[in-house]
Enzyme design. Sequence first.
Site, PDB file in Angstrom:
ATOM      1  N   SER A 140       0.829  -1.202   0.000  1.00 43.23           N
ATOM      2  CA  SER A 140       0.000   0.000   0.000  1.00 43.23           C
ATOM      3  C   SER A 140       0.869   1.259   0.000  1.00 43.23           C
ATOM      4  CB  SER A 140      -0.889  -0.027   1.255  1.00 43.23           C
ATOM      5  OG  SER A 140      -1.781   1.055   1.286  1.00 43.23           O
ATOM      6  N   CYS A 188       2.514   4.864   0.545  1.00 37.93           N
ATOM      7  CA  CYS A 188       2.611   5.847   1.622  1.00 37.93           C
ATOM      8  C   CYS A 188       2.091   7.204   1.137  1.00 37.93           C
ATOM      9  CB  CYS A 188       4.061   5.965   2.079  1.00 37.93           C
ATOM     10  SG  CYS A 188       5.120   6.823   0.881  1.00 37.93           S
TER      11      CYS A 188
END
Length: 145
Positions: free
Chosen positions: A77, A79
């Site tokens: 995922s 940042c």
Amino acid sequence: MDPYLEAAVEEARTGLGEGGIPIGSVLVHEGRIIGRGHNRRVQRGSTVLHGEMDALENAGRQAASVYRACTIYTTLSPCAMCSGAIVLYGIPRVVIGENRSFTGEESWLRERGVEIEVLQDEQCIALMRDFMAASPELWNEDIGV
């Protein structure tokens, strides 16, 4: 496995083999990878060279219309920094290998109209789980803890 996610996993494994953090990414335009990269913060002594940033850098300058027709694949995922770049360049779709190890700015991306698909791929999960157990200090540095 999706061939583009597989390419991102290959990048992550390359990064791990270089002594870095195993996060990889590819930028895909019309069925063709135009940029590949992996987290090179350790290898290059960089503060910003995450996998997505490396893939964008390696894609080189593109017309806005190209970015707006791309999908970026990432093993983890994204940042806040990488999510900002995704929005800045108008990339409309992100495919994420996994978000169990770290959940980045997925909600923020969705609020800005970016389509998010999370696969929870076992290879991606295992890469991060093993890395985080082996190198917790490096992982914490990468996520700013």
